[in-house]
Design a protein around this motif. Structure first.
Motif, PDB file in Angstrom:
ATOM      1  N   UNK A  78       0.861  -1.177   0.000  1.00 31.60           N
ATOM      2  CA  UNK A  78       0.000   0.000   0.000  1.00 31.60           C
ATOM      3  C   UNK A  78       0.900   1.230   0.000  1.00 31.60           C
ATOM      4  N   UNK A  79       0.731   2.064  -1.020  1.00 34.58           N
ATOM      5  CA  UNK A  79       1.567   3.251  -1.157  1.00 34.58           C
ATOM      6  C   UNK A  79       0.931   4.479  -0.520  1.00 34.58           C
ATOM      7  N   UNK A  80      -0.406   4.506  -0.449  1.00 33.92           N
ATOM      8  CA  UNK A  80      -1.096   5.653   0.131  1.00 33.92           C
ATOM      9  C   UNK A  80      -2.507   5.243   0.539  1.00 33.92           C
ATOM     10  N   UNK A  81      -2.924   5.696   1.706  1.00 32.49           N
ATOM     11  CA  UNK A  81      -4.316   5.588   2.158  1.00 32.49           C
ATOM     12  C   UNK A  81      -4.743   6.975   2.588  1.00 32.49           C
ATOM     13  N   UNK A 109      -7.144   4.852  -1.979  1.00 36.69           N
ATOM     14  CA  UNK A 109      -5.899   4.105  -1.768  1.00 36.69           C
ATOM     15  C   UNK A 109      -5.137   3.990  -3.081  1.00 36.69           C
ATOM     16  N   UNK A 110      -3.832   3.835  -2.941  1.00 38.82           N
ATOM     17  CA  UNK A 110      -2.969   3.503  -4.082  1.00 38.82           C
ATOM     18  C   UNK A 110      -2.139   2.312  -3.646  1.00 38.82           C
ATOM     19  N   UNK A 111      -2.203   1.233  -4.436  1.00 37.28           N
ATOM     20  CA  UNK A 111      -1.406   0.039  -4.136  1.00 37.28           C
ATOM     21  C   UNK A 111      -0.522  -0.302  -5.330  1.00 37.28           C
ATOM     22  N   UNK A 112       0.581  -0.951  -5.032  1.00 43.16           N
ATOM     23  CA  UNK A 112       1.502  -1.419  -6.076  1.00 43.16           C
ATOM     24  C   UNK A 112       0.813  -2.530  -6.852  1.00 43.16           C
ATOM     25  N   UNK A 115       3.759  -0.412 -11.761  1.00 45.15           N
ATOM     26  CA  UNK A 115       2.353  -0.104 -11.972  1.00 45.15           C
ATOM     27  C   UNK A 115       1.616   0.061 -10.655  1.00 45.15           C
ATOM     28  N   UNK A 116       0.495   0.798 -10.690  1.00 42.81           N
ATOM     29  CA  UNK A 116      -0.308   1.020  -9.488  1.00 42.81           C
ATOM     30  C   UNK A 116      -1.797   0.910  -9.807  1.00 42.81           C
ATOM     31  N   UNK A 117      -2.552   0.651  -8.756  1.00 45.14           N
ATOM     32  CA  UNK A 117      -4.012   0.722  -8.806  1.00 45.14           C
ATOM     33  C   UNK A 117      -4.430   1.817  -7.832  1.00 45.14           C
ATOM     34  N   UNK A 118      -5.199   2.771  -8.331  1.00 38.32           N
ATOM     35  CA  UNK A 118      -5.767   3.816  -7.479  1.00 38.32           C
ATOM     36  C   UNK A 118      -7.252   3.505  -7.336  1.00 38.32           C
ATOM     37  N   UNK A 119      -7.721   3.496  -6.104  1.00 41.92           N
ATOM     38  CA  UNK A 119      -9.099   3.118  -5.823  1.00 41.92           C
ATOM     39  C   UNK A 119      -9.722   4.118  -4.866  1.00 41.92           C
ATOM     40  N   UNK A 120     -10.947   4.521  -5.163  1.00 41.25           N
ATOM     41  CA  UNK A 120     -11.686   5.405  -4.259  1.00 41.25           C
ATOM     42  C   UNK A 120     -13.093   4.850  -4.089  1.00 41.25           C
ATOM     43  N   UNK A 121     -13.635   5.018  -2.894  1.00 41.89           N
ATOM     44  CA  UNK A 121     -14.991   4.571  -2.617  1.00 41.89           C
ATOM     45  C   UNK A 121     -15.680   5.611  -1.743  1.00 41.89           C
ATOM     46  N   UNK A 122     -16.934   5.908  -2.104  1.00 39.51           N
ATOM     47  CA  UNK A 122     -17.720   6.860  -1.323  1.00 39.51           C
ATOM     48  C   UNK A 122     -19.185   6.488  -1.430  1.00 39.51           C
ATOM     49  N   UNK A 123     -19.976   7.038  -0.511  1.00 42.89           N
ATOM     50  CA  UNK A 123     -21.412   6.773  -0.508  1.00 42.89           C
ATOM     51  C   UNK A 123     -22.043   7.360  -1.769  1.00 42.89           C
ATOM     52  N   UNK A 124     -22.951   6.595  -2.386  1.00 42.49           N
ATOM     53  CA  UNK A 124     -23.611   7.074  -3.604  1.00 42.49           C
ATOM     54  C   UNK A 124     -24.336   8.393  -3.343  1.00 42.49           C
ATOM     55  N   UNK A 125     -24.910   8.547  -2.161  1.00 41.14           N
ATOM     56  CA  UNK A 125     -25.632   9.780  -1.844  1.00 41.14           C
ATOM     57  C   UNK A 125     -24.687  10.987  -1.793  1.00 41.14           C
TER      58      UNK A 125
END
Length: 190
Positions: A61-64, A76-79, A160-170
């Motif tokens: 995990x590179x960033x939370x 988050x950003x993961x390797x 390479x990295x994966x950037x992921x974000x999650x938030x409430x639909x509302x």
């Protein structure tokens, strides 16, 4: 609220609303071999915590980051070591992109336990850096509220990295534009 138009699983275009945070309010954050600009007010976990969390949970995990206040927003950003390169990814044709989109959406639906989710996917490019960008609307289930998941996969060989974000639909109207701007800001170190 941002309007999306998609003519297939491949091509999506976004019409950006007036941003809720000005460009001056985005702060560059170093995350391993990449830099991402996050809105001011977002909290980034210290590197020591990330190292311990990575050792306990698998991928590096590179960033939370946590969104402002006590909102649900997480980023988050993961390797993601991948034999693919930016150059090869940019040369992919529509059929290859569609195949990669279907695979990534299936993996995300499985990992997130959503079953079939409403999803868009396509190749995005910003400042010469490209990603396979997905957005899933995750339906409410049991005690889980409706969520939006944005996952952008940036191929770059073993860096390479994966950037992921999650938030409430509302909260989509409140966060979607800023999250997309942050994800588009990713740059690899030279």
């Amino acid at each position: 609220m941002e309007e999306k138009t998609c003519d297939s699983v491949i091509r999506c275009s976004w019409r950006e609303p007036s941003p809720s945070v000005s460009a001056d309010d985005f702060i560059p954050q170093k995350a391993g071999n990449v830099t991402i600009s996050l809105p001011s007010g977002w909290e980034v976990l210290p590197k020591g915590v990330l190292k311990q969390f990575s050792q306990e949970n698998g991928p590096e995990i590179l960033l939370l980051a946590q969104g402002p206040a006590d909102d649900f927003l997480k980023l988050s950003i993961i390797r993601n070591p991948d034999p693919g390169t930016q150059e090869a990814f940019l040369k992919q044709d529509a059929a290859q992109t569609e195949k990669n989109c279907k695979k990534l959406i299936g993996e995300l639906e499985s990992q997130l336990g959503t079953g079939k989710a409403e999803a868009t996917c396509g190749k995005v490019e910003n400042n010469g850096v490209a990603a396979l960008a997905t957005q899933l609307a995750i339906p409410a289930q049991d005690n889980r509220p409706e969520l939006i998941n944005m996952t952008w996969v940036y191929p770059n060989g073993d860096k390479g990295v994966i950037a992921n974000a999650m938030f409430l639909k509302k909260d989509a109207g409140k966060y979607e534009a800023d999250v997309k701007k942050a994800l588009q800001s990713i740059k690899f170190d030279k």
